[in-house]
Design a protein around this motif. Structure first.
Motif, PDB file in Angstrom:
ATOM      1  N   TRP A 138       0.837  -1.195   0.000  1.00  0.00           N
ATOM      2  CA  TRP A 138       0.000   0.000   0.000  1.00  0.00           C
ATOM      3  C   TRP A 138       0.870   1.241   0.000  1.00  0.00           C
ATOM      4  CZ3 TRP A 138      -3.943  -1.248   4.487  1.00  0.00           C
ATOM      5  CH2 TRP A 138      -4.685  -2.387   4.130  1.00  0.00           C
ATOM      6  N   PRO A 139       0.334   2.381  -0.498  1.00  0.00           N
ATOM      7  CA  PRO A 139       1.092   3.632  -0.359  1.00  0.00           C
ATOM      8  C   PRO A 139       1.061   4.106   1.095  1.00  0.00           C
ATOM      9  CG  PRO A 139      -1.010   4.053  -1.395  1.00  0.00           C
ATOM     10  CD  PRO A 139      -0.901   2.575  -1.255  1.00  0.00           C
ATOM     11  N   ARG A 170      -3.291  13.608  -3.065  1.00  0.00           N
ATOM     12  CA  ARG A 170      -4.374  12.684  -3.347  1.00  0.00           C
ATOM     13  C   ARG A 170      -3.757  11.280  -3.379  1.00  0.00           C
ATOM     14  NH1 ARG A 170      -7.240  13.966  -8.553  1.00  0.00           N
ATOM     15  NH2 ARG A 170      -8.226  15.709  -7.495  1.00  0.00           N
ATOM     16  N   VAL A 171      -4.331  10.396  -2.601  1.00  0.00           N
ATOM     17  CA  VAL A 171      -3.740   9.066  -2.435  1.00  0.00           C
ATOM     18  C   VAL A 171      -4.781   8.006  -2.738  1.00  0.00           C
ATOM     19  CG1 VAL A 171      -2.541   7.551  -0.848  1.00  0.00           C
ATOM     20  CG2 VAL A 171      -2.273  10.001  -0.632  1.00  0.00           C
ATOM     21  N   ARG A 172      -4.338   7.001  -3.469  1.00  0.00           N
ATOM     22  CA  ARG A 172      -5.241   5.888  -3.815  1.00  0.00           C
ATOM     23  C   ARG A 172      -5.332   4.946  -2.620  1.00  0.00           C
ATOM     24  NH1 ARG A 172      -7.840   4.280  -7.780  1.00  0.00           N
ATOM     25  NH2 ARG A 172      -7.281   6.068  -9.045  1.00  0.00           N
TER      26      ARG A 172
END
Lengths: 277, 427
Positions: A138-139, A170-172
């Motif tokens: 994951w980021p 902005r993060v997925r």
């Protein structure tokens, strides 16, 4: 895999459903810097506060570590922020909790994992969220100031920069977020809910952290102050350096100018320094 | 060697004898004309001629100026005759035994003091064995303005430019560092443990490499035996010291080592042999956000407009702070008189500020206040009294009526903002 012994910990998520993302908060045992008494960790409490501010999502608390009188006192501090239960993955003292946490998060599959930047006990290297993110693929984003909104599998958030500045990212999702001192202060822990809350204990095999056991740990020594090194060739230069007053020296003084001219000069300086946005 | 110690006794005798007809010529030949009262004697000792010190003052009396202003010329003469201006040794390591990789933060495009400290730490590791010296490889991302890279102790320089590294791009940077790892496999990775710089990137790198890093390292000790380097690191939120063997990835605190002064290093450019792979970015940087300056803590504000006893028009001051988007500060008098809240007080008893630009309006500059603004870069004073300490400290001082000057400044800034808005609308 490296890591913090029984300190950092974690959360778990609600089952998927509805449009709301499931949020897990990893909490750890804190230690008061002065009295060394067990307490809720400051940064983790801020993470809990941020999770609670997300709206009608009920975040789940997760902790991995040893369960005893001290850690119970600390963990009940989080329950007192408005939770019925906290999930505790039981580990032996001195265990490396990464693998256990990772398995648990994989099962629970939350959309969002929030935690403090580092633990207040043991190694406290702040590596745990990074290792979890790496293992889960994951980021990860550090130093969150706030989460603005979550929609369509993307979170828009503000990251705290030095000097009180903010940056929008902005993060997925799913993602791991860590918060530090620049996040909003946590709410008080209420005594009643803290007593009533349930610690759900889950037995789990633990992995000893062998490297950590070999290190020498002592109370922090005061760091020596760096001396000002004077590189002067002559006695006169050395004397001047020693006797120098802290002054600006070559400052520009504008006397007998109209207010407009003075303002012009100040405006130019402000522009050169780039503080006018 | 030009400055050998061979002496000509006859010429020295003439030089001493001021009545000799050849006196002036010989003095010039010996390189001590009328201007130089000091010279290097034959034994290598500095000699001084007390008769030649000073000058004849306006009243015909000899004066000696010990402030150094008068002797500056002779001092530089001597330095010119002696060693060259830059005595630093130039070091170029052709075939390093190993590499120590450093990723400086380069905040604001320059090496920060912590970056220099970390480079100094890298030099300790690289130069430990003089027989087999290592080289320090610095990896820089994006544009930079630093000119003195070679003076910071860098042997090899990998400069990665491109849009993919602009802004907050940890994923692209990590991919680049992994390419460095594959190509050179540095023995150590050193990063500054600074918020949002090396602290973030270094932990990502360690997690990707599968190495357990030492974080918050502040001291390095050469081990006595084969066990090698030991490091002291802060742990448990800064309340514990952990002594452990030095791992491959090290995140170091400020002042962990002395920066490099004594040598120049080659800073040779190196390039990656393969193009960087495309990375799938899951984090998008959407740019900086305008923040409310009133909400920024005084201690970390970048731009402060501070008011003192000289401010009479308080509405004008608040308006100026609003238009300039500055954080408000105050001197102790303004706070005591009830014009500003206590948490806005700057100075020894209030907040020690670290602003880049500090505008003091009507503040005379008590020593406690000047202590509080010690670490400010640029200080602007607007004051009626030209003799006060704040004007002496200021980089720019404007003498005059504070409310008029502020009003003029507000008008200028409003005009500037309007122009910007128009050009933005046009675009």
């Amino acid at each position: 895999m490296p890591h913090d012994a029984n300190s950092q910990t974690s959360a778990r998520a609600q089952p998927h459903g509805g449009g709301q993302p499931s949020v897990a908060v990893l909490v750890s045992m804190g230690r008061h810097p002065l009295t060394e008494r067990a307490r809720r960790a400051d940064q983790d409490a801020r993470a809990v506060e941020m999770a609670l501010s997300l709206g009608d999502v009920q975040p789940r608390l997760l902790h991995a570590g040893h369960f005893d009188q001290d850690s119970e006192a600390a963990l009940r501090g989080y329950l007192g922020m408005g939770f019925d239960a906290l999930e505790l993955i039981e580990q032996e003292p001195g265990a490396d909790v990464i693998a256990a946490l990772c398995d648990r998060l994989r099962d629970a599959a939350p959309q969002l994992v929030l935690t403090g930047a580092r633990a207040e006990t043991d190694e406290g290297s702040g590596l745990l969220p990074y290792l979890l993110a790496e293992a889960l693929g994951w980021p990860i984003v550090a130093s969150l100031a706030s989460i603005e909104r979550i929609e369509q599998g993307e979170a828009t958030l503000l990251q705290a920069l030095p000097r009180g500045q903010r940056r929008r990212l902005r993060v997925r999702l799913p993602a791991v977020f860590t918060v530090d001192g620049s996040a909003p202060a946590p709410r008080q822990s209420a005594f009643g809910p803290a007593r009533r809350g349930v610690v759900e204990r889950i037995a789990c095999t633990s992995l000893q952290d062998a490297a950590f056991a070999e290190w020498r740990i002592q109370p922090a020594r005061k760091r020596p102050k760096r001396l000002k090194i004077v590189k002067a060739a002559s006695a006169r230069d050395r004397f001047k350096a020693a006797a120098a007053k802290a002054e600006g020296g070559g400052g520009q003084v504008l006397a007998d100018v109209t207010p407009e001219q003075g303002a012009e000069a100040i405006f130019k300086l402000l522009q050169e320094e780039g503080v006018l946005r | 060697m030009k400055d050998d110690l061979r002496r000509d006794p006859r010429k020295e005798w003439i030089a001493r004898n001021r009545l000799h007809p050849d006196h002036q010529r010989v003095l010039a030949e010996l390189g001590r004309g009328a201007a130089s009262a000091e010279w290097l004697g034959p034994q290598g000792i500095m000699r001084k001629d007390p008769h030649r010190v000073g000058f004849i003052g306006p009243s015909g009396i000899k004066r000696i100026d010990r402030s150094g202003a008068q002797q500056a010329a002779t001092a530089s003469d001597i330095r010119q005759r002696g060693a060259a201006a830059d005595t630093r040794q130039s070091i170029d390591i052709e075939t390093p035994a190993f590499l120590v990789a450093v990723v400086p933060d380069m905040s604001a495009g320059r090496l920060s003091s912590q970056d220099r400290d970390v480079l100094g730490l890298a030099r300790q590791l690289a130069d430990a064995d003089p027989q087999r010296p290592g080289a320090v490889l610095a990896v820089l991302f994006g544009e930079h303005k630093e000119e003195a890279l070679s003076e910071a102790g860098i042997d090899r320089l990998l400069h990665l430019e491109g849009n993919e590294f602009a802004g907050y791009t940890p994923e692209a940077r990590l991919a680049a560092l992994m390419a460095v790892e594959r190509q050179w496999a540095p023995r150590h990775w050193l990063l500054p443990d600074s918020a949002l710089g090396g602290a973030d990137l270094g932990r990502r790198l360690a997690a990707r490499l599968g190495e357990r890093p030492a974080t918050g390292v502040w001291q390095l000790n050469a081990g006595t035996d084969e066990a090698g380097w030991q490091c002291l690191a802060r742990g448990a939120a800064g309340t514990r010291d952990i002594q452990r063997p030095l791992p491959r990835v090290v995140l170091a605190l400020a002042e962990c080592a002395e920066p490099v002064y004594e040598a120049r290093h080659a800073a040779r450019r190196v390039e990656l042999s393969q193009a960087l792979p495309e990375t799938l970015g899951r984090i998008t940087d959407m740019g900086a956000v305008a923040v409310d300056p009133a909400g920024v803590a005084l201690a970390e504000a970048e731009f402060i407009l501070s008011a003192g006893n000289g401010v009479k028009d308080w509405a004008g001051f608040h308006r100026a702070a609003e238009v300039l988007q500055a954080t408000k500060g105050a001197s102790r008098v303004a706070v005591d008189d009830g014009f500003m809240p206590r948490d806005r007080q700057v100075g020894a008893t209030g907040t020690w500020v670290t602003a880049r630009v500090y505008v003091a309006v009507g503040i005379s500059g008590a020593i406690q206040h000047l202590q509080g603004i010690q670490s400010c870069d640029k200080v602007v004073a607007i004051n009626f009294d030209g003799g006060c300490d704040m004007v002496k400290r200021a980089d720019l001082a404007v003498l005059g009526d504070a409310s008029q000057i502020l009003a003029a400044l507000v008008a200028l800034v409003e005009q500037y903002r309007q122009q910007q808005q128009e050009s933005r609308d046009a675009a």
